[in-house]
Write an enzyme that holds these catalytic residues in place. Structure first.
Site, short mmCIF file in Angstrom:
data_model
loop_
_atom_site.label_atom_id
_atom_site.label_comp_id
_atom_site.label_asym_id
_atom_site.label_seq_id
_atom_site.Cartn_x
_atom_site.Cartn_y
_atom_site.Cartn_z
N GLY A 216 0.83 -1.20 0.00
CA GLY A 216 0.00 0.00 0.00
C GLY A 216 0.86 1.25 0.00
N SER A 217 0.34 2.28 0.63
CA SER A 217 0.99 3.59 0.54
C SER A 217 2.33 3.65 1.23
CB SER A 217 0.08 4.66 1.13
OG SER A 217 -1.15 4.65 0.43
N THR A 218 2.62 2.68 2.13
CA THR A 218 3.95 2.72 2.76
C THR A 218 5.04 2.56 1.71
OG1 THR A 218 3.84 0.36 3.20
CG2 THR A 218 3.16 1.82 4.97
#
Lengths: 485, 467
Positions: A216-218
């Site tokens: 995801g956004s990490t």
């Protein structure tokens, strides 16, 4: 009749020679393999013939041994707070074998290791029973407990690393299991074991090391690192990104969550508000080959041994729209919690990635050190200058972006949230991610954390890295900082 | 003492009798001392390893074994003074160590069957008694030749009898009379060798000479094929109805070897091998018992992989591996994990684990030595019947050792047979003592100086000159 008699004599001799050749083959050539066959009960008998050495955390044993009655096994493994430490120790069961540290350092723990030859000889001469050595881990009991308690009944994993050394401070995987419950070989142990195997929540899966998730956004931290390293972007330069952004070779428009200034946002602002559009566009502009290259510098596409084997996190070859989506961690790239903790740690350590490890020392029964792990640098994944820019971005996230819940008084915290979609058309509950590090006033960075929470039973709108995962990371960081003060 | 003039100590031909050989009785005595002492030490070793103290029965055991060996030696000295000096010590050593191994397995906490050593000691005593009886009452082995056809009938009855008794553990090799179980195959082995020897001695010329040459081979005439086909059929029947691969293999092998020795025709071996192969493949194609044995042989661990539970072949392999080169030491291994038949068919796995490769080699060498002494006896024998009988008994012994040990170590498919002298089982130990007694008797006759011609002054003169 004597000629055939002589031949019969030779024939009978050959029969005996065949027996000798065969016994040489199975006892000498194949001997080691047969002796160490894990299904060979002698392996387990040997393992529990004397009190097993212990696995040590913060100077205290988290394992033990107790004498049992039975024909085969004299001792049985016990665990203190087994559920908390199971992802670290693994298990050693009379009936079901051993895994992880219990298996890797079996030789030391039983005392059979060749390096304990001296101790074995002394024991043999003095007539004492063989003794096992201890395995000292790098874990921090406070960090581990804080992480485990904060995870509560949520399903997921958390990994904490000391960015300066690579020492693993916390390795949480929930739901967990108590390895004591099946350490013996009774029918009760078998019942527990089978129950754990059948459990749909897979309590025996070490999610921290062995499970890969869409990051995801990490993953945007990795994309941002690639952007800075490529020289094509800078932290506060506009990125000329439309909102929404149309994926290359496609008619799909990619938007952003919430109403944030993502159009044409700089890297810092894009990180602050987790702008999908900006990082997808960067990933596309750098191209699949470069993204793979930068991911691999962070440790993707290879297995890590800490020394327990961790699953391989991947950033695969893919087409343009998929590669663009991979830039926001939402395509075929997948990462273990360990991998994302390594990313946060590398950024926190000014770009130098330290090899993660959790075995500090192996200690012989006489307390002499048999083996010691010295911190090893895996390489500079980003330049010091760019690492500091990444730190600024991640610190902005916590200061005034999506990562506000991870703020700690008097400490600089850098972090990145993530909410990875999961299932066909995002129909399953997303994975909530949070990666972060804490920096004390004296400039040292004692801890970096990655937390993932799988589909917890909450409303899906509520799911965001900041709400579910950030508190766990915060609790672990605080525990580490308390220890330092 | 009758042998005093014959006990040459220098080893050269210094006897006064014409063409005589040293009797070697003192050599036998010296080796018997070792053959008794080694098992006694082994016995002490087991006791110390398992219970931490000298076994209570040690003195009795040592004296008992020593006494039996001593009596056997004296009887040999009296009734077979020129007999081979190696066979009795080897048999004593094997029997003694067998008793120790069984006693060691009696100490196992895993095995639940009743202790076997006391019974085995009794059977061994009976075996030695039979050994003595053969030496005393069988004045000359050629007497056996008179019983050729009676032997055939007895052997057939012994072989066929087990068909009418219930199978024990999958194989019909037992008959039980009044609560006692007997393995008639062990005795049949000797009796059928007597029959073959007597039969082949009479028929050897016909079998050897009346043949056609074809492709460089002498092919037997059709009607001469009768006996070999009959034996072959019998072996196959044993295999099918008694599911006893070992006995079947033993008898057919024995017959082929004796046939070859009698006729000196290699073609018989080829013919025999072909028949054996045909029979084995044919039976294996429909007999599940044989099939599973073959499968265990090809891959001893397939059951472990499929079910997670280790079966005997896998346990035996692990026992061999666990032994390594020097072994764990008597009493310190885990060969009892084999559980069923650990004391009988699988006793060699205990040798392998606790005495290691070294022990296995030593045992195989002992067996090999015994067999080769038997064949040496056949070479030395002066009458064709004696030659055939000696080689038959030796070959039977060799084949049995090979089939059992080879089966345990997965060199060949496993068959239910006992390791001669080592394994638990009364029939086996008694029969093998009788076998050794007959071999000793033949060797005594073979090495005995030819009866001196009627004393004449000339001979006396010659002897004086020679000495």
């Amino acid at each position: 009749m004597n000629k055939p008699l002589r031949r019969v004599a030779i024939f009978c001799g050959l029969l005996m020679v065949a027996l000798m050749v065969r016994s040489n083959w199975i006892q000498f050539a194949q001997g080691d393999e047969l002796r160490n066959d894990p299904k060979n009960r002698r392996v387990a008998i040997e393992r529990y013939a004397q009190p097993r050495g212990n696995i040590i955390v913060d100077g205290k044993a988290v394992t033990g041994s107790k004498a049992t009655e039975g024909t085969d096994f004299k001792y049985k493994r016990t665990y203190r707070n087994g559920e908390i430490w199971a992802p670290v120790t693994g298990y050693a069961s009379q009936a079901f074998g051993a895994t992880q540290l219990e298996s890797i350092y079996d030789g030391i723990l039983t005392g059979d290791d060749d390096r304990l030859f001296f101790n074995q000889t002394i024991d043999m001469l003095t007539g004492e029973d063989q003794k096992g050595g201890n395995v000292v881990t790098t874990l921090d009991a406070d960090v581990q407990k804080a992480g485990f308690e904060e995870m509560g009944d949520k399903k997921g994993a958390a990994v904490a690393i000391n960015p300066e050394t690579g020492a693993i401070l916390g390795l949480v995987s929930t739901p967990s299991y108590d390895p004591s419950s099946f350490a013996g070989n009774s029918s009760k142990d078998a019942e527990k074991w089978n129950g754990l195997l059948k459990d749909e929540d897979e309590p025996m899966l070490n999610r921290a090391l062995r499970q890969t998730y869409p990051p995801g956004s990490t993953f945007k931290v990795v994309t941002a690192a690639a952007a800075l390293e490529s020289g094509m972007y800078d932290i506060d330069e506009k990125t000329d990104t439309p909102d929404p952004y149309r994926l290359p070779q496609s008619t799909t428009d990619l938007g952003n969550d919430g109403n944030h200034p993502c159009e044409d946002a700089s890297l810092r602002v894009a990180m602050q508000w987790s702008c999908n559009t900006v990082f997808a566009k960067i990933s596309d502009e750098l191209g699949n080959e470069k993204m793979i290259d930068y991911s691999e510098r962070f440790g993707f596409n290879q297995e890590h041994f800490v020394p327990v084997r961790a699953a391989e996190s991947v950033y695969p070859e893919d087409n343009r729209p998929q590669n663009a989506m991979a830039g926001i961690g939402q395509a075929s790239n997948r990462a273990t919690p360990l991998q994302m903790a390594m990313v946060a740690a590398a950024v926190a350590n000014d770009g130098k990635m330290m090899e993660p490890y959790m075995m500090d020392q192996l200690i012989a029964p006489g307390l002499s050190v048999v083996e010691e792990h010295k911190p090893r640098e895996m390489g500079e994944v980003v330049s010091g200058e760019n690492a500091q820019k990444l730190q600024q971005m991640m610190e902005t996230v916590v200061e005034k972006g999506t990562g506000v819940p991870a703020q700690i008084d008097g400490v600089t915290v850098g972090g990145k949230t993530g909410t990875a979609q999961h299932g066909e058309n995002n129909e399953k509950n997303p994975y909530a991610w949070f990666i972060s590090y804490a920096k004390t006033s004296d400039g040292s960075t004692p801890i970096a954390v990655a937390v993932v929470v799988e589909s917890a039973d909450v409303l899906r709108d509520d799911i965001a890295g900041s709400k579910l995962a950030a508190p766990v990371a915060k609790a672990m960081m605080e525990a580490a900082l308390d220890g330092k003060r | 003492m009758s042998t005093s003039q014959a006990t040459g100590t220098t080893g050269s031909n210094t006897t006064i009798s014409p063409g005589g050989l040293p009797s070697r009785r003192n050599t036998e005595l010296a080796m018997l001392v070792f053959a008794v002492l080694i098992p006694v030490f082994a016995y002490a070793n087991v006791g110390l390893a398992i219970n931490g103290e000298m076994p209570a029965g040690m003195l009795g055991y040592g004296l008992g074994l020593g006494l039996m060996a001593g009596v056997a030696h004296l009887v040999v000295r009296r009734f077979a003074p020129y007999a081979d000096p190696l066979m009795l010590p080897i048999a004593t050593l094997l029997n003694g160590l067998g008793l120790v191994l069984i006693w060691r397995l009696d100490q196992s906490e895993r095995l639940v069957d009743p202790p076997g050593a006391p019974n085995q000691l009794m059977w061994s005593a009976l075996g030695i008694a039979l050994f003595l009886a053969v030496l005393v009452f069988l004045k000359d082995h050629r007497i056996l030749q008179r019983y050729t056809y009676i032997s055939m009938v007895v052997a057939l009855v012994l072989l066929i009898l087990p068909m009418f008794f219930p199978a024990v553990n999958g194989a019909k090799i037992w008959i039980s009379i009044g609560g006692m179980s007997i393995q008639p195959g062990e005795f049949a082995k000797i009796i059928i060798a007597v029959f073959f020897a007597g039969y082949l001695m009479v028929k050897r010329d016909a079998l050897a000479l009346a043949s056609r040459r074809f492709l460089g081979l002498y092919l037997p005439r059709g009607r001469d094929l009768g006996p070999i086909l009959a034996i072959w059929a019998l072996s196959v029947l044993i295999l099918v109805f008694e599911t006893d691969l070992g006995t079947s293999l033993l008898f057919f092998g024995l017959f082929v070897v004796m046939l070859y020795v009698a006729t000196e025709r290699t073609s018989w071996i080829l013919f025999g091998l072909t028949l054996a192969l045909v029979g084995a493949v044919a039976v294996a194609s429909f007999e599940p018992h044989v099939q599973s044995r073959v499968q265990d042989w090809l891959d001893p661990f397939h059951v472990v992989r499929e079910t997670g539970n280790a079966n005997q072949p896998a346990q035996a392999m692990w026992a061999f591996g666990a032994g390594g080169i020097l072994g764990t030491g008597l009493g310190q291994g885990n060969s009892d994990l084999i559980m069923f038949a650990a004391k009988s068919d699988y006793i060699f796995a205990t040798v392998a684990e606790e005495l290691g490769l070294t022990g296995v080699m030593a045992f195989v060498l002992l067996y090999g030595l015994l067999v080769e002494r038997g064949i040496r006896t056949a070479l030395a024998a002066r009458d064709p019947f004696g030659k055939l009988l000696a080689v038959g008994l030796s070959a039977a012994f060799a084949i049995q050792v090979f089939v059992v040990a080879g089966g345990v170590m997965a060199l060949i498919p496993l068959t239910g047979m006992t390791m001669p002298f080592l394994a638990q089982g009364g029939s086996s130990v008694i029969a093998n003592w009788a076998l050794v007694a007959i071999l000793l008797k033949i060797s005594d006759t073979a090495r005995r100086p030819a009866p001196a011609p009627a004393p004449s002054p000339d001979v006396e003169m010659t002897q004086v000159v020679r000495s």
